[in-house]
Design an enzyme around this catalytic site. Structure first.
Site, short mmCIF file in Angstrom:
data_model
loop_
_atom_site.label_atom_id
_atom_site.label_comp_id
_atom_site.label_asym_id
_atom_site.label_seq_id
_atom_site.Cartn_x
_atom_site.Cartn_y
_atom_site.Cartn_z
N ASP A 29 -6.27 133.55 41.22
CA ASP A 29 -5.68 133.38 42.55
C ASP A 29 -4.20 133.02 42.42
O ASP A 29 -3.74 132.59 41.35
CB ASP A 29 -6.41 132.28 43.33
CG ASP A 29 -6.12 132.31 44.83
OD1 ASP A 29 -5.42 133.25 45.28
OD2 ASP A 29 -6.58 131.41 45.55
N LYS A 30 -3.51 133.24 43.52
CA LYS A 30 -2.09 132.86 43.63
C LYS A 30 -2.00 131.91 44.82
O LYS A 30 -2.67 132.10 45.82
CB LYS A 30 -1.30 134.14 43.92
CG LYS A 30 0.17 134.04 44.04
CD LYS A 30 0.79 133.72 45.36
CE LYS A 30 0.34 134.38 46.61
NZ LYS A 30 1.08 133.93 47.81
N HIS A 31 -1.19 130.85 44.67
CA HIS A 31 -0.99 129.95 45.81
C HIS A 31 0.50 129.73 46.02
O HIS A 31 1.23 129.44 45.08
CB HIS A 31 -1.69 128.61 45.57
CG HIS A 31 -1.51 127.67 46.70
ND1 HIS A 31 -2.30 127.73 47.84
CD2 HIS A 31 -0.62 126.67 46.92
CE1 HIS A 31 -1.90 126.81 48.69
NE2 HIS A 31 -0.88 126.14 48.16
N SER A 32 0.91 129.86 47.27
CA SER A 32 2.32 129.60 47.59
C SER A 32 2.41 128.27 48.32
O SER A 32 1.54 127.93 49.13
CB SER A 32 2.83 130.73 48.49
OG SER A 32 3.91 130.27 49.26
N THR A 66 -1.14 132.73 56.13
CA THR A 66 -1.75 134.03 55.81
C THR A 66 -2.90 134.36 56.78
O THR A 66 -3.05 135.51 57.21
CB THR A 66 -2.26 134.00 54.34
OG1 THR A 66 -1.12 133.78 53.52
CG2 THR A 66 -2.94 135.29 53.94
N ARG A 124 -2.59 112.34 56.65
CA ARG A 124 -1.22 112.35 56.10
C ARG A 124 -0.24 112.91 57.12
O ARG A 124 0.90 112.46 57.24
CB ARG A 124 -1.17 113.19 54.83
CG ARG A 124 -1.80 112.50 53.62
CD ARG A 124 -2.00 113.48 52.50
NE ARG A 124 -0.77 114.12 52.09
CZ ARG A 124 -0.69 115.34 51.57
NH1 ARG A 124 -1.78 116.07 51.39
NH2 ARG A 124 0.46 115.85 51.21
N SER A 150 -4.09 117.77 46.87
CA SER A 150 -4.54 118.56 48.01
C SER A 150 -4.63 120.05 47.65
O SER A 150 -5.66 120.70 47.87
CB SER A 150 -3.55 118.34 49.16
OG SER A 150 -3.77 119.24 50.21
N LYS A 179 -8.41 122.25 46.22
CA LYS A 179 -8.90 123.44 46.94
C LYS A 179 -8.92 124.66 46.01
O LYS A 179 -9.84 125.46 46.04
CB LYS A 179 -8.04 123.71 48.17
CG LYS A 179 -8.34 122.72 49.30
CD LYS A 179 -7.42 122.90 50.48
CE LYS A 179 -6.03 122.42 50.21
NZ LYS A 179 -5.16 122.20 51.33
N LYS A 180 -7.90 124.79 45.18
CA LYS A 180 -7.84 125.96 44.28
C LYS A 180 -8.91 125.84 43.19
O LYS A 180 -9.54 126.82 42.82
CB LYS A 180 -6.45 126.08 43.65
CG LYS A 180 -5.38 126.46 44.66
CD LYS A 180 -5.55 127.90 45.11
CE LYS A 180 -5.64 128.04 46.60
NZ LYS A 180 -5.86 129.41 47.07
N1 URA Z 1 -0.47 122.53 51.27
C1 URA Z 1 -1.63 121.85 51.09
O1 URA Z 1 -2.70 122.44 51.05
N2 URA Z 1 -1.56 120.51 50.96
C2 URA Z 1 -0.41 119.83 50.98
O2 URA Z 1 -0.45 118.62 50.83
C3 URA Z 1 0.79 120.54 51.18
C4 URA Z 1 0.74 121.90 51.31
#
Ligand code: URA
Length: 445
Positions: A80-83, A120, A168, A183, A187-188
């Site tokens: 996967d890619k995360h931005s 997205t 937060r 965070s 998730k990733k």
């Molecule tokens: N994206 C996230 O999923 N968590 C954060 O804390 C900041 C950006």
């Protein structure tokens, strides 16, 4: 274990143990530790920071609050890619099908717009019928059948982040490197990946405004991912102007489809190819037995960056990535052939001549929100037809009367969005310094 002791320790800048962090996060996820104590811990972390070991422990315990994907042992690497979020960032839409065409599987769990940055899922929902609420079973099925999926998080995937993120947001504790790391990475990591690449953006349209702060975040993300057994790399990419020309929802999908058809803007293609190359090289160094069709000259998925780029580019040249995207859209209930809504077009013209000296990309993101293409508050319904198309880039020279941007906005909508776009583009007599679009981020692990 009394949560107050943990709060005292972090308040006084001491290092928390894995047991203390685990007890706090499990208690919060279960509802035994109230929001006010979690808020106090988030603020103490924000102010005192965390060591890499504490950050990894926080990530691990957040991950443990929910379920994770278990994939069949089929030899197909899951990547996967995360931005970290930007303006006009439609890379996921282009890259996921390209990677699937290279024999990788991409279970991409994405998000909605956050602050001024676009999401997205919001973009994809401008495609008629497209579902972003797949169940875990459906995600596994689409990955198995198509090779890539782009959908939202299910309720049982990292519930601790779901609760903590909302907290937060209202306690001024979002921009904390350990909290952002835990965070994003929890998730990733729940996706059950073999390799992950992070696109950490810096500049006027990014959360991290400076290259230094982006590098610090990238190092924390990379270190945490690798500590937890996922081959993780990062690139630092410039977000001092939108990526590509289009910013909005439907217009960005249109630009992504054009990119898959071989006519993508150069900057979008550069970032997409660079991120894809990172992943192909990561699985190349990991993968013991890739399918024969994917073998590079030296037996891995691909042996070198230039081969990886070539392989990715070929998915576009052959039309396969475009077909794969249509396949993914259909598997998620969407119909790409139904034209996406686009609001009437108007122009923003230069009122002076000069060089495009700077662009306030965050202001451009706010313009989309003003046009109802993003949310002012939770639950806002989006107008997918709005957005704008940049006609200039940093360093371009313009004459009076030349178009700076086309804006897509319904006539009945206020002028606020258009005014924000006009205000965000600054002209000057001096040619500006324009930095590199993509930079490597090396991390000693
Ligand atoms: N994206 C996230 O999923 N968590 C954060 O804390 C900041 C950006």
């Amino acid at each position: 274990m009394n949560p107050v002791w943990t709060l005292e320790k972090k308040r006084d800048a001491a290092e928390l143990s894995d047991a203390e962090i685990g007890h706090f996060i499990a208690g919060y996820a279960a509802g035994d530790i109230p929001d006010y104590q979690m808020s106090a811990l988030a603020m103490a972390i924000f102010l005192q920071g965390m060591t890499p070991a504490e950050t990894a422990s926080l990530t691990e315990h957040m991950l443990a609050s929910g379920v994770t994907f278990k994939w069949p042992n089929d030899g197909l690497p899951k990547v996967d890619k995360h931005s970290t979020g930007g303006i006009g960032d439609k890379v996921s839409l282009v890259l996921a099908p390209m990677l699937a065409c290279c024999g990788l599987q991409v279970p991409m769990i994405s998000g909605r717009g956050l602050g001024a940055t676009g999401g997205t899922l919001d973009k994809l929902e401008s495609i008629f019928g497209f579902r972003t609420d797949l169940t875990m079973g459906e995600i596994v099925q689409v990955v198995d059948k198509v090779g890539c999926v782009i959908t939202g998080a299910t309720a049982d995937l990292v519930p601790a982040d779901h609760k903590l993120y909302a907290l937060r947001d209202v306690t001024a504790t979002v921009p904390s490197i350990p909290l952002i790391t835990a965070s994003i990475m929890s998730k990733k990591l729940a996706e059950g990946l073999d390799a992950l690449v992070l696109d950490v953006k810096f500049g006027s349209g990014a959360f991290m405004k400076t290259l230094e702060s982006a590098r610090e975040l990238a190092q924390s993300l990379v270190e945490t991912g690798n500590r937890m057994g996922v081959k993780t790399t990062a690139l630092l990419t410039d977000m001092n102007q939108p990526l590509g020309r289009m910013v909005g929802n439907a217009v960005e999908v249109d630009e992504a489809v054009a990119a898959l058809e071989g006519s993508g803007p150069a900057d979008l293609m550069e970032v997409t190819l660079a991120l894809g190359t990172e992943l192909l090289l990561s699985v190349s160094s990991d993968s013991k037995n890739p399918p024969p069709s994917q073998r590079g000259d030296r037996g891995g998925f691909v042996a070198a960056a230039n081969l990886a780029r070539k392989q990715l580019q070929e998915t576009i040249n052959s039309g396969k990535a475009r077909e794969k995207f249509a396949e993914m859209v259909a598997a998620q209930g969407g119909n790409l052939d139904i034209p996406r809504p686009v609001a009437p077009k108007s122009e923003i013209l230069a009122t002076q001549s000069g060089y495009v000296a700077s662009i306030d990309a965050e202001q451009l993101g706010q313009a989309v929100i003003a046009m109802h293409g993003g949310r002012r508050q939770l639950g806002d319904k989006l107008d997918h037809s709005t957005g704008f198309e940049m006609q200039v880039r940093l360093g371009d020279h313009v004459d009076v009367g030349q178009p700076l941007a086309f804006v897509y906005v319904p006539k009945e909508c206020s002028n606020e969005g258009k005014a924000k776009v006009a205000k965000a583009i600054h002209l000057d007599e001096e040619f500006p310094t324009v930095g590199d679009l993509v930079m490597n981020c090396t991390v000693d692990i």
